[in-house]
Design an enzyme around this catalytic site. Structure first.
Site, mmCIF file in Angstrom:
data_model
loop_
_atom_site.group_PDB
_atom_site.id
_atom_site.type_symbol
_atom_site.label_atom_id
_atom_site.label_comp_id
_atom_site.label_asym_id
_atom_site.label_seq_id
_atom_site.Cartn_x
_atom_site.Cartn_y
_atom_site.Cartn_z
ATOM 1 N N ARG A 1 0.831 -1.199 0.000
ATOM 2 C CA ARG A 1 0.000 0.000 0.000
ATOM 3 C C ARG A 1 0.865 1.248 0.000
ATOM 4 N NH1 ARG A 1 -4.379 1.393 4.698
ATOM 5 N NH2 ARG A 1 -2.475 1.704 5.902
ATOM 6 N N ASP B 1 -0.399 -3.022 12.819
ATOM 7 C CA ASP B 1 0.029 -3.588 11.541
ATOM 8 C C ASP B 1 0.202 -5.095 11.697
ATOM 9 O OD1 ASP B 1 1.935 -4.563 9.455
ATOM 10 O OD2 ASP B 1 1.870 -2.462 8.826
ATOM 11 N N ASP C 1 3.675 -6.575 10.594
ATOM 12 C CA ASP C 1 4.753 -6.290 11.536
ATOM 13 C C ASP C 1 4.633 -7.150 12.784
ATOM 14 O OD1 ASP C 1 6.017 -4.446 9.953
ATOM 15 O OD2 ASP C 1 5.113 -2.694 10.906
ATOM 16 N N THR D 1 -1.091 7.624 -0.893
ATOM 17 C CA THR D 1 -2.397 7.503 -1.561
ATOM 18 C C THR D 1 -3.261 6.397 -0.957
ATOM 19 O OG1 THR D 1 -1.621 5.893 -3.204
ATOM 20 C CG2 THR D 1 -1.303 8.229 -3.707
#
Length: 215
Positions: free
Chosen positions: A110, A206, A209, A114
């Site tokens: 990603r 995340d 992660d 944006t």
């Protein structure tokens, strides 16, 4: 919030074991080893229900007592397709249920500005058109990655597609169900919303992660 209960292709789980394990995932004090184990366990619990509609056929087997007809899963071996990299965390849980399944991979990342997905890898089992395909990603945020991953699979001939995520934002679930209304979607928990950075709230951080111990 959109009412997803009327969409027959969306299943949001309420099983106590799944909800309990998701609470442990959310806790910021949950370490990498436990987090990875929980992702695996939740994927297996969700997969048990998501695969309820597998077709069966009778074959002849010989027990220690006699020959009999007994059911086995019909058709080509299933395909598990994790969206890299976090989707890998759910693969082993599904392979516990389907040890002979083929495994493909779709690489997407990603853009931090944006929030749009960009692809860098796609490798699918062949032939893909005859298989039930289970796409995995722990988080369904904007829905962009899942939408693109399923589009890649369809472009290569995939037809029978299921998508599994552990946490979803309403925005992402709406976007995915509208982009691919023929895909069955399985959600561990529907969270409140996306924040301005397109992170799921309350979420769990995340997932990639936390699965792999990176920052």
């Amino acid at each position: 919030m959109t009412d997803f209960s009327k969409n027959k292709n969306i299943q949001i789980f309420d099983h106590p074991l799944i909800q309990h394990k998701i609470t442990r995932l959310r806790d910021k004090s949950t370490g990498t080893a436990e987090f990875r184990k929980l992702i695996n366990e939740i994927a297996m619990l969700m997969g048990y229900e998501a695969l309820r509609d597998l077709e069966l056929e009778d074959i002849e087997v010989e027990t220690p007592i006699e020959k009999c007809k007994s059911p086995k899963i019909k058709g080509k071996k299933q395909a598990i397709v994790p969206i890299l990299r976090a989707g890998l965390g759910m693969t082993d849980g599904l392979l516990n249920l389907l040890p002979t399944a083929k495994v493909g991979h779709i690489g997407l990342y990603r853009d931090e500005n944006t929030h749009k997905p960009h692809s860098y890898y796609c490798k699918l089992p062949n032939p893909i058109d005859k298989r039930i395909i289970i796409v995995t990603d722990p988080m369904l945020a904007t829905g962009g990655s899942a939408i693109d991953a399923i589009k890649f699979i369809k472009e290569r001939g995939g037809k029978k597609i299921k998508f599994m995520c552990i946490i979803a934002a309403p925005e992402g679930l709406k976007a995915l169900s509208e982009a691919h209304p023929d895909v069955q979607i399985y959600v561990g928990h529907l969270d409140r919303e996306l924040n301005e950075d397109a992170y799921i709230c309350p979420g769990l951080g995340d997932a990639g992660d936390r699965i792999f111990g990176t920052k």
